[in-house]
Design an enzyme around this catalytic site. Structure first.
Site, PDB file in Angstrom:
ATOM      1  N   HIS A   1     -52.066 -35.103  35.312  1.00 51.35           N
ATOM      2  CA  HIS A   1     -52.045 -35.683  33.960  1.00 51.35           C
ATOM      3  C   HIS A   1     -53.071 -34.949  33.096  1.00 51.35           C
ATOM      4  O   HIS A   1     -54.142 -34.573  33.580  1.00 51.35           O
ATOM      5  CB  HIS A   1     -52.371 -37.176  34.029  1.00 51.35           C
ATOM      6  CG  HIS A   1     -52.101 -37.885  32.729  1.00 51.35           C
ATOM      7  ND1 HIS A   1     -52.961 -37.795  31.672  1.00 51.35           N
ATOM      8  CD2 HIS A   1     -51.055 -38.643  32.319  1.00 51.35           C
ATOM      9  CE1 HIS A   1     -52.453 -38.484  30.656  1.00 51.35           C
ATOM     10  NE2 HIS A   1     -51.304 -39.014  31.032  1.00 51.35           N
TER      11      HIS A   1
ATOM     12  N   GLU B   1     -45.244 -33.830  29.061  1.00 51.15           N
ATOM     13  CA  GLU B   1     -46.076 -34.609  28.140  1.00 51.15           C
ATOM     14  C   GLU B   1     -46.859 -33.657  27.228  1.00 51.15           C
ATOM     15  O   GLU B   1     -47.927 -33.157  27.630  1.00 51.15           O
ATOM     16  CB  GLU B   1     -47.085 -35.456  28.926  1.00 51.15           C
ATOM     17  CG  GLU B   1     -46.452 -36.509  29.789  1.00 51.15           C
ATOM     18  CD  GLU B   1     -47.386 -37.699  29.965  1.00 51.15           C
ATOM     19  OE1 GLU B   1     -46.991 -38.803  29.576  1.00 51.15           O
ATOM     20  OE2 GLU B   1     -48.517 -37.527  30.461  1.00 51.15           O
TER      21      GLU B   1
HETATM   22  P1  PGA Z   1     -49.077 -42.758  25.559  1.00 53.95           P
HETATM   23  O1  PGA Z   1     -49.524 -42.089  26.945  1.00 53.95           O
HETATM   24  O2  PGA Z   1     -47.689 -43.340  25.790  1.00 53.95           O
HETATM   25  O3  PGA Z   1     -50.094 -43.784  25.294  1.00 53.95           O
HETATM   26  O4  PGA Z   1     -49.043 -41.655  24.542  1.00 53.95           O
HETATM   27  C1  PGA Z   1     -48.622 -41.385  27.756  1.00 53.95           C
HETATM   28  C2  PGA Z   1     -49.345 -40.779  28.939  1.00 53.95           C
HETATM   29  O5  PGA Z   1     -50.478 -40.303  28.779  1.00 53.95           O
HETATM   30  O6  PGA Z   1     -48.811 -40.764  30.058  1.00 53.95           O
END
Ligand code: PGA
Length: 250
Positions: free
Chosen positions: A92, A162
């Site tokens: 992440h 992401e």
């Molecule tokens: P968010 O986070 O939906 O708050 O943008 C997503 C993540 O970091 O997995």
């Protein structure tokens, strides 16, 4: 029958107490069983994992790459397995920012796979540039994360795209669903080069970054994502269930 959509809630370092964690969990578990086309996973902080064991699938937000030993503060894959955890988020951007290098991400991915956990590998650029360097960056992240992993194991990994600029409260914007589709195709092309077309077709690709009730269905419908990785909104049972309900109608 189409594969179930995978909706993953990442609670990050929330909520503050076990009481609150149980309250959120209970509300989500009551609502979710109605949605048959959804495979839901919740990733709470480590201390709440044993409290939430039960009907639903659990994921962890991190792991260490050794099985046991003198590694103060770390949590091993077999420990998570023994708690009934099935998934683990690896790489992440918030962990990368705290020091998880490409090499560490690669080791964690291997450790998760060899313990039978399903890793959710996060990749994504910090910013978008006009020269499409961000595509190279995502490609490089995938290549180094998957280095040395047998081709037949790569299909077991879930990839979460992401874009870092779209994550969290300070997000600079949200990706549009068309761009999500481009990235979905690009990621599968990279996987195809690494592990073959068959794997590229079957591997699950999720989208994450400011997913909410309004935009969630578009990432699945237009972006053709296999699921979503949801941060903030997964702490609101009402909104999280709404996201799941929308996904279930597709
Ligand atoms: P968010 O986070 O939906 O708050 O943008 C997503 C993540 O970091 O997995």
């Amino acid at each position: 029958m189409a594969a179930k959509k995978l909706i993953v809630g990442n609670w990050k370092m929330n909520p503050k107490s076990r009481r609150e964690a149980s309250r959120i969990w209970e509300k989500i578990s009551k609502g979710v069983s109605r949605f048959k086309k959804i495979n839901m996973v919740v990733c709470p902080p480590f201390p709440f994992l044993p409290l939430l064991k039960g009907k639903m699938q659990l994921g962890a937000q991190n792991i260490f790459f050794e099985k046991e030993g003198a590694y103060t503060g770390e949590v091993s894959p077999p420990m998570l397995k023994s708690l009934g955890v099935g998934y683990v988020i690896v790489g992440h951007s918030e962990r990368r920012a705290l020091g998880d290098t490409e090499d560490i991400v690669n080791k964690k991915l291997k450790a998760a796979l060899s313990s039978g956990l399903t890793p959710i590998l996060c990749v994504g650029e910090r910013e978008r540039d006009l020269h499409s360097h961000y595509l190279h960056l995502v490609k490089d992240q995938l290549k180094s994360a998957l280095k040395g992993i047998q081709k037949n194991k790569i299909g077991k990994i879930v990839i979460a795209y992401e874009p870092v600029w779209a994550i969290g409260k300070s997000a600079k914007g949200v990706l549009d669903a068309d761009e999500a589709l481009h990235m979905n195709i690009f990621i599968r092309k990279v996987i195809s080069d690494i592990a073959g077309e068959g794997t590229a077709r079957k591997i699950k690709v999720l989208y994450g970054g400011s997913v909410d009730v309004k935009n969630s269905a578009e990432f699945l419908r237009v972006g053709k994502m296999d699921g979503l990785l949801v941060g903030r909104e997964s702490l609101s049972p009402k909104n999280f269930l709404e996201i799941i309900r929308n996904a279930n109608t597709l």
